[in-house]
Design a protein around this motif. Structure first.
Motif, PDB file in Angstrom:
ATOM      1  N   GLU A 279       0.836  -1.194   0.000  1.00 44.21           N
ATOM      2  CA  GLU A 279       0.000   0.000   0.000  1.00 44.21           C
ATOM      3  C   GLU A 279       0.877   1.253   0.000  1.00 44.21           C
ATOM      4  O   GLU A 279       0.618   2.218  -0.729  1.00 44.21           O
ATOM      5  N   TRP A 280       1.943   1.219   0.791  1.00 43.99           N
ATOM      6  CA  TRP A 280       2.863   2.386   0.829  1.00 43.99           C
ATOM      7  C   TRP A 280       3.508   2.584  -0.538  1.00 43.99           C
ATOM      8  O   TRP A 280       3.535   3.684  -1.098  1.00 43.99           O
ATOM      9  N   GLU A 281       3.997   1.461  -1.111  1.00 45.70           N
ATOM     10  CA  GLU A 281       4.749   1.538  -2.383  1.00 45.70           C
ATOM     11  C   GLU A 281       3.825   1.993  -3.520  1.00 45.70           C
ATOM     12  O   GLU A 281       4.236   2.680  -4.433  1.00 45.70           O
ATOM     13  N   ASN A 282       2.539   1.619  -3.475  1.00 44.99           N
ATOM     14  CA  ASN A 282       1.609   1.931  -4.555  1.00 44.99           C
ATOM     15  C   ASN A 282       0.714   3.115  -4.239  1.00 44.99           C
ATOM     16  O   ASN A 282      -0.144   3.479  -5.052  1.00 44.99           O
ATOM     17  N   GLY A 283       0.839   3.661  -3.043  1.00 47.01           N
ATOM     18  CA  GLY A 283       0.046   4.847  -2.692  1.00 47.01           C
ATOM     19  C   GLY A 283      -1.446   4.617  -2.761  1.00 47.01           C
ATOM     20  O   GLY A 283      -2.237   5.493  -3.113  1.00 47.01           O
ATOM     21  N   LYS A 284      -1.843   3.380  -2.450  1.00 44.11           N
ATOM     22  CA  LYS A 284      -3.296   3.106  -2.459  1.00 44.11           C
ATOM     23  C   LYS A 284      -3.602   1.989  -1.449  1.00 44.11           C
ATOM     24  O   LYS A 284      -2.744   1.182  -1.113  1.00 44.11           O
ATOM     25  N   THR A 285      -4.847   1.961  -0.996  1.00 45.32           N
ATOM     26  CA  THR A 285      -5.266   0.933  -0.047  1.00 45.32           C
ATOM     27  C   THR A 285      -5.624  -0.331  -0.820  1.00 45.32           C
ATOM     28  O   THR A 285      -6.370  -0.269  -1.801  1.00 45.32           O
ATOM     29  N   ALA A 286      -5.071  -1.454  -0.379  1.00 44.56           N
ATOM     30  CA  ALA A 286      -5.406  -2.720  -1.048  1.00 44.56           C
ATOM     31  C   ALA A 286      -6.858  -3.054  -0.729  1.00 44.56           C
ATOM     32  O   ALA A 286      -7.293  -2.909   0.417  1.00 44.56           O
ATOM     33  N   ASP A 287      -7.595  -3.501  -1.753  1.00 37.17           N
ATOM     34  CA  ASP A 287      -9.021  -3.795  -1.555  1.00 37.17           C
ATOM     35  C   ASP A 287      -9.160  -5.241  -1.088  1.00 37.17           C
ATOM     36  O   ASP A 287      -9.422  -6.151  -1.860  1.00 37.17           O
ATOM     37  N   ILE A 288      -8.934  -5.444   0.213  1.00 35.61           N
ATOM     38  CA  ILE A 288      -8.862  -6.803   0.766  1.00 35.61           C
ATOM     39  C   ILE A 288      -9.903  -6.964   1.866  1.00 35.61           C
ATOM     40  O   ILE A 288     -10.063  -6.094   2.725  1.00 35.61           O
ATOM     41  N   ALA A 289     -10.595  -8.111   1.839  1.00 36.78           N
ATOM     42  CA  ALA A 289     -11.574  -8.405   2.900  1.00 36.78           C
ATOM     43  C   ALA A 289     -10.860  -9.194   3.995  1.00 36.78           C
ATOM     44  O   ALA A 289     -10.404 -10.323   3.760  1.00 36.78           O
ATOM     45  N   TYR A 290     -10.727  -8.585   5.169  1.00 34.03           N
ATOM     46  CA  TYR A 290     -10.159  -9.301   6.319  1.00 34.03           C
ATOM     47  C   TYR A 290     -11.306 -10.011   7.030  1.00 34.03           C
ATOM     48  O   TYR A 290     -12.269  -9.363   7.463  1.00 34.03           O
ATOM     49  N   MET A 291     -11.216 -11.319   7.111  1.00 36.97           N
ATOM     50  CA  MET A 291     -12.289 -12.081   7.765  1.00 36.97           C
ATOM     51  C   MET A 291     -11.679 -13.085   8.744  1.00 36.97           C
ATOM     52  O   MET A 291     -10.539 -13.518   8.572  1.00 36.97           O
ATOM     53  N   ILE A 292     -12.454 -13.441   9.733  1.00 29.62           N
ATOM     54  CA  ILE A 292     -12.038 -14.471  10.688  1.00 29.62           C
ATOM     55  C   ILE A 292     -12.751 -15.761  10.316  1.00 29.62           C
ATOM     56  O   ILE A 292     -13.939 -15.740   9.971  1.00 29.62           O
ATOM     57  N   ASP A 293     -12.006 -16.856  10.331  1.00 25.77           N
ATOM     58  CA  ASP A 293     -12.646 -18.151  10.130  1.00 25.77           C
ATOM     59  C   ASP A 293     -12.190 -19.055  11.274  1.00 25.77           C
ATOM     60  O   ASP A 293     -11.125 -19.665  11.212  1.00 25.77           O
ATOM     61  N   GLN A 294     -12.982 -19.053  12.328  1.00 32.68           N
ATOM     62  CA  GLN A 294     -12.666 -19.928  13.460  1.00 32.68           C
ATOM     63  C   GLN A 294     -13.955 -20.300  14.131  1.00 32.68           C
ATOM     64  O   GLN A 294     -14.953 -19.596  14.026  1.00 32.68           O
ATOM     65  N   SER A 295     -13.942 -21.449  14.782  1.00 29.43           N
ATOM     66  CA  SER A 295     -15.117 -21.850  15.548  1.00 29.43           C
ATOM     67  C   SER A 295     -14.631 -22.801  16.619  1.00 29.43           C
ATOM     68  O   SER A 295     -14.312 -23.943  16.361  1.00 29.43           O
ATOM     69  N   HIS A 296     -14.493 -22.240  17.817  1.00 29.50           N
ATOM     70  CA  HIS A 296     -13.789 -22.985  18.863  1.00 29.50           C
ATOM     71  C   HIS A 296     -14.635 -24.084  19.465  1.00 29.50           C
ATOM     72  O   HIS A 296     -15.825 -23.899  19.710  1.00 29.50           O
ATOM     73  N   ASN A 297     -13.983 -25.220  19.670  1.00 31.33           N
ATOM     74  CA  ASN A 297     -14.636 -26.380  20.276  1.00 31.33           C
ATOM     75  C   ASN A 297     -14.616 -26.264  21.805  1.00 31.33           C
ATOM     76  O   ASN A 297     -15.508 -26.714  22.494  1.00 31.33           O
ATOM     77  N   LEU A 298     -13.564 -25.604  22.326  1.00 34.96           N
ATOM     78  CA  LEU A 298     -13.393 -25.594  23.784  1.00 34.96           C
ATOM     79  C   LEU A 298     -13.527 -24.193  24.388  1.00 34.96           C
ATOM     80  O   LEU A 298     -14.199 -23.987  25.372  1.00 34.96           O
ATOM     81  N   LYS A 299     -12.920 -23.184  23.764  1.00 38.36           N
ATOM     82  CA  LYS A 299     -12.999 -21.831  24.327  1.00 38.36           C
ATOM     83  C   LYS A 299     -14.431 -21.322  24.239  1.00 38.36           C
ATOM     84  O   LYS A 299     -15.176 -21.705  23.331  1.00 38.36           O
ATOM     85  N   GLY A 300     -14.815 -20.437  25.113  1.00 33.01           N
ATOM     86  CA  GLY A 300     -16.106 -19.750  24.996  1.00 33.01           C
ATOM     87  C   GLY A 300     -16.127 -18.986  23.680  1.00 33.01           C
ATOM     88  O   GLY A 300     -15.171 -18.287  23.349  1.00 33.01           O
ATOM     89  N   LYS A 301     -17.197 -19.119  22.922  1.00 38.53           N
ATOM     90  CA  LYS A 301     -17.258 -18.604  21.552  1.00 38.53           C
ATOM     91  C   LYS A 301     -17.029 -17.100  21.491  1.00 38.53           C
ATOM     92  O   LYS A 301     -16.243 -16.614  20.690  1.00 38.53           O
ATOM     93  N   ILE A 302     -17.743 -16.340  22.312  1.00 35.64           N
ATOM     94  CA  ILE A 302     -17.670 -14.872  22.216  1.00 35.64           C
ATOM     95  C   ILE A 302     -16.326 -14.381  22.756  1.00 35.64           C
ATOM     96  O   ILE A 302     -15.676 -13.523  22.151  1.00 35.64           O
ATOM     97  N   GLU A 303     -15.878 -14.976  23.861  1.00 36.68           N
ATOM     98  CA  GLU A 303     -14.568 -14.564  24.391  1.00 36.68           C
ATOM     99  C   GLU A 303     -13.455 -14.848  23.375  1.00 36.68           C
ATOM    100  O   GLU A 303     -12.558 -14.029  23.186  1.00 36.68           O
ATOM    101  N   ALA A 304     -13.536 -16.017  22.721  1.00 38.10           N
ATOM    102  CA  ALA A 304     -12.516 -16.374  21.716  1.00 38.10           C
ATOM    103  C   ALA A 304     -12.522 -15.378  20.572  1.00 38.10           C
ATOM    104  O   ALA A 304     -11.478 -15.009  20.031  1.00 38.10           O
ATOM    105  N   MET A 305     -13.704 -14.915  20.206  1.00 37.22           N
ATOM    106  CA  MET A 305     -13.805 -13.957  19.095  1.00 37.22           C
ATOM    107  C   MET A 305     -13.236 -12.610  19.520  1.00 37.22           C
ATOM    108  O   MET A 305     -12.495 -11.961  18.763  1.00 37.22           O
ATOM    109  N   ILE A 306     -13.531 -12.176  20.736  1.00 33.06           N
ATOM    110  CA  ILE A 306     -12.969 -10.905  21.222  1.00 33.06           C
ATOM    111  C   ILE A 306     -11.443 -11.005  21.260  1.00 33.06           C
ATOM    112  O   ILE A 306     -10.724 -10.091  20.845  1.00 33.06           O
ATOM    113  N   GLN A 307     -10.953 -12.150  21.703  1.00 34.14           N
ATOM    114  CA  GLN A 307      -9.501 -12.386  21.769  1.00 34.14           C
ATOM    115  C   GLN A 307      -8.878 -12.274  20.372  1.00 34.14           C
ATOM    116  O   GLN A 307      -7.862 -11.613  20.172  1.00 34.14           O
TER     117      GLN A 307
END
Ligand code: AFD
Ligand code: MN
Ligand code: MN
Length: 397
Positions: A279-307
């Motif tokens: 982005e610095w070298e090209n002087g533009k923001t990369a058009d990228i979707a940052y997404m989370i893909d996780q689903s915890h079996n043991l941790k509390g779901k919402i706490e794990a997501m906040i973490q």
């Protein structure tokens, strides 16, 4: 104390940072060896929106929720109105739409790459339904992951499957609007054990290029062979203009969907660095979707997501500290130690004080995990959902 220039870099970076939450990360999921069901786990799209809404309310950087077509909109476009209403209620927008062509029995030998033309058509029809859902929800991204592959050598014609998959992706791409994007995700293994039809970034890149101008590659950080240099793949896809987005998680051995940064935070930092350097070298923001893909079996779901969200903010803020001007000069001179130190110094910087400053300037809690625990939300949903989920335990057992 971080110098003002660096504080400004962090604040500027966080002002533009967003990361999408997966609806499925709030529901009970598990491993192929079983699930440890959680009394507070979400089971309906309303509960998933409510839980994801808490994470966004407390962190401020998760305004969208990724939806899984069959699990969240079982009636297809008929469920769009309900989902739109939930968005208003929870303060979230619908994010990427994830078709599901991996769990119905008909997909036993694959979906778009199935040797049976009727199954290929059924998979395409489902994907086209997802395209329509995306149009009506105003979602930009159709996030395509396929379990297609085979388990034993010699059982499938890999070349024919490649062509069938390409045909299906092209047909789906042809029905998207100019505003929609198709993100082609790759994964070397699991559930297929011998070959996966979209196994690596090169295959995903070729499929995306063949599908059409609005197709890009999606990099799931858990979908690589041991030791693969993921940030090198990211740099290549950026340079080719073909990086569409990420599914962030972490892994020790396979596609473990562990909390982002829990095993290798420096790798996630290096990925963010490659993006910000581009982005610095090209002087533009990369058009990228940052997404989370996780689903915890043991941790509390919402706490794990906040973490995960707070970890993503920290690693992104660290990456914002790299002095690109200085780094570029050092790289040109091959000043190896000093160039490497540009990354290491940034990674070693404690950015949490500035993040606390930033969140409080936005009226957000300084400590989102503590704020969640103080809110009583977990106790309320446990009381509301516990009995129903307990029944699920007995039915599951
Ligand atoms: C599983 C797959 C893949 C996909 C996700 C959501 O491995 O990562 O993106 O489910 O469908 O994690
Ligand atoms: Mn994924
Ligand atoms: Mn995965």
């Amino acid at each position: 104390m971080i110098p003002n220039k660096q504080t400004d870099s962090i604040i500027h970076a966080l002002n533009a940072f967003q990361i999408e939450l997966p609806s499925w990360g709030f529901a009970n999921t598990g491993t192929r060896f079983g699930k440890f069901l959680q009394p507070a786990a979400a089971a309906t799209i309303e509960e998933k929106y409510s839980d994801a809404g808490q994470v966004h309310r407390l962190t401020g950087v998760c305004p969208t929720i990724a939806l899984h077509a069959l699990w969240d909109l079982p009636n297809g476009v008929q469920d769009v109105a309900e989902v739109q209403a939930l968005g208003v209620k929870s303060g979230l927008r619908a994010g990427s739409i994830n078709p599901n062509t991996f769990q119905d029995q008909v997909y036993k030998y694959g979906s778009l790459a199935n040797p049976d033309a009727e199954v290929r058509q059924e998979a395409l029809d489902h994907i086209l339904n997802c395209v329509e859902i995306g149009k009506r929800l105003g979602s930009r991204d159709l996030s395509m992951w396929f379990a297609d592959g085979s388990n034993y050598p010699g059982t499938q014609n890999i070349r024919r499957r490649r062509r069938w998959m390409a045909e299906g992706l092209k047909a789906a791409h042809g029905r998207m609007t100019a505003e929609q994007r198709m993100l082609v995700e790759y994964k070397p293994f699991e559930p297929a054990f011998y070959h996966t039809d979209i196994a690596d970034w090169g295959m995903a890149l070729q499929y995306a290029k063949d599908a059409g101008p609005n197709a890009r590659v999606l990099v799931d950080t858990g979908h690589h062979y041991q030791g693969q240099n993921i940030e090198q793949i990211v740099a290549w896809l950026l340079d080719l203009g073909m990086l569409g987005g990420f599914h962030f998680n972490d892994r020790r051995y396979a596609d473990d969907d562990l909390t982002m940064g829990s095993i290798d935070p420096y790798q996630a930092f290096r990925i963010f660095h490659e993006i910000r350097y581009f982005e610095w070298e090209n002087g533009k923001t990369a058009d990228i979707a940052y997404m989370i893909d996780q689903s915890h079996n043991l941790k509390g779901k919402i706490e794990a997501m906040i973490q995960t969200v707070t970890t993503a903010m920290e690693l992104y803020a660290k990456a914002a500290l790299v002095d690109h001007e200085r780094l570029a000069g050092l790289q040109t001179k091959c000043a190896l130690v000093d160039a490497e130190e540009c990354l290491k110094n940034a990674f070693a910087t404690d950015v949490r004080p500035v993040i606390r400053e930033w969140v409080q300037s936005k009226g957000l809690p300084a400590d989102p995990m503590d704020a969640f625990r103080q809110s009583g939300y977990l106790e309320r949903i446990t009381a509301d959902r516990g009995q129903r989920n307990a029944a699920a335990v007995s039915s599951y057992a």
